[in-house]
Write a protein that holds these residues in place. Sequence first.
Motif, PDB file in Angstrom:
ATOM      1  N   ASN A   1      -1.858   0.799  -7.901  1.00  0.00           N
ATOM      2  CA  ASN A   1      -2.150   1.734  -6.802  1.00  0.00           C
ATOM      3  C   ASN A   1      -0.851   2.335  -6.251  1.00  0.00           C
ATOM      4  OD1 ASN A   1      -5.200   1.301  -6.318  1.00  0.00           O
ATOM      5  ND2 ASN A   1      -4.383  -0.782  -6.317  1.00  0.00           N
TER       6      ASN A   1
ATOM      7  N   VAL B   1      -3.808  -2.378  -1.652  1.00  0.00           N
ATOM      8  CA  VAL B   1      -4.994  -1.524  -1.694  1.00  0.00           C
ATOM      9  C   VAL B   1      -6.115  -2.275  -2.402  1.00  0.00           C
ATOM     10  CG1 VAL B   1      -5.949   0.612  -2.667  1.00  0.00           C
ATOM     11  CG2 VAL B   1      -3.673   0.622  -1.618  1.00  0.00           C
TER      12      VAL B   1
ATOM     13  N   VAL C   1     -12.383   2.441  -0.435  1.00  0.00           N
ATOM     14  CA  VAL C   1     -10.925   2.331  -0.422  1.00  0.00           C
ATOM     15  C   VAL C   1     -10.497   1.711   0.905  1.00  0.00           C
ATOM     16  CG1 VAL C   1      -8.707   3.491  -0.709  1.00  0.00           C
ATOM     17  CG2 VAL C   1     -10.762   4.461  -1.783  1.00  0.00           C
TER      18      VAL C   1
ATOM     19  N   TYR D   1      -7.187  -0.994   2.692  1.00  0.00           N
ATOM     20  CA  TYR D   1      -5.861  -1.551   2.428  1.00  0.00           C
ATOM     21  C   TYR D   1      -5.511  -2.581   3.494  1.00  0.00           C
ATOM     22  CZ  TYR D   1      -4.100   2.031   5.774  1.00  0.00           C
ATOM     23  OH  TYR D   1      -3.879   2.836   6.870  1.00  0.00           O
TER      24      TYR D   1
ATOM     25  N   MET E   1      -9.928  -0.623  -8.458  1.00  0.00           N
ATOM     26  CA  MET E   1      -9.881   0.712  -7.850  1.00  0.00           C
ATOM     27  C   MET E   1     -10.034   1.779  -8.926  1.00  0.00           C
ATOM     28  SD  MET E   1      -9.613   0.296  -4.665  1.00  0.00           S
ATOM     29  CE  MET E   1      -9.392   2.044  -4.343  1.00  0.00           C
TER      30      MET E   1
ATOM     31  N   GLN F   1      -8.710   6.594  -5.850  1.00  0.00           N
ATOM     32  CA  GLN F   1      -7.279   6.603  -5.552  1.00  0.00           C
ATOM     33  C   GLN F   1      -6.812   8.014  -5.206  1.00  0.00           C
ATOM     34  OE1 GLN F   1      -6.030   4.921  -9.285  1.00  0.00           O
ATOM     35  NE2 GLN F   1      -5.663   2.892  -8.408  1.00  0.00           N
TER      36      GLN F   1
END
Length: 367
Positions: free
Chosen positions: A67, A87, A230, A232, A252, A257
């Motif tokens: 990521n 992430v 998504v 983090y 992911m 992304q």
Amino acid sequence: MTDLRLTPLAASLPSTVPFVGPEAQERARAAAFDARLGANESVFGPSPRVAEAMAKTDIWKYGDPENHDLRQALAAHHGIDAKHIMVGEGIDGLLGYLARLFVGPGDHVVTSLGAYPTFNYHVAGFGGTLHTLTYLDDHEDPAALFAKAAETNAKLVYLANPDNPMGTWHDGKALKQALDTLPDGTVLVLDEAYIDTAPDGTAPVIDPNDARVIRMRTFSKAYGMAGARVGYAIGAAPLIDAFNKVRNHFGMNRAAQAGALAALQDQAYLADVLGKIAAARTRIDQIAQDNGLTTLPSATNFVAIDCGSDGTFAKAVLDGLIARGIFVRMPFAAPQNRCIRISCGTPKNLDAFATALPAALKDASGG
């Protein structure tokens, strides 16, 4: 084969999910909802740049397992080193990895009764012992949570700021001061899913090297990317690196992304959405007042409406709204379950809610 040969822990757990999704409810009622105001998604959607970036993605490729580009952009956004950022597949996915890292059979974890249930689901999945404490005036109670952690030698304490499901929040300075009472060896899981919609000063200023805290952020709320999954984490480098021991390195997807990177780069669009969220909160409060109800102050993209009675009455109101095509949810623990929770929506969404609420209240009252 009749025996699945599950682990004893897996065999002992109920086959369930933390939430029944709106799609399942639509299938059950054989009709789509007119207003989807229960999952705290952003009906205002993501920046147009997001769809453009995702459409251009070479989806035949696996996503970058590191990521890299998104982590670098997030690091620049927060003014920290990328070694402090992990992430993952939404905050839910990151919570699952965190539980896997810290929680085994007999390990103790502390949270609030009625707080975000997905965290509890992960703790149970790894055999942890969960301790819950009641809210204090519709707020999570950091002092009580940290004291319970000391009493039980808990590895993790979960706290959301702003809170889901009540929408309440703690001042960042007060929360940072409370950290001084967090026992040694305990990590605070600070869920900041709604921090983008909160007043300035809600986020505590914490050095990312501080190993006592791991913060969770998401693109699912104000950034309007709930379907892309998504999230983090921000934390001390050794803890962030530990995720590499257990995470799905290709979890992911490449389009998500790219979309998150585009969303982060369009802060002007985010500011516009925050204005719409603020306006929707005001409208929801007015609808409640028009029906003789009150709301809790909210720092999120939803508003908790106090139905003025108990959980049974609030559930009847919720059922009445569902029957009229308005998808909403409610807290599941008393006394917070006297409320229903309404996500911020478009004027059309809220018009539909305003139309349905009086009849739902009348039905709940037996009228």
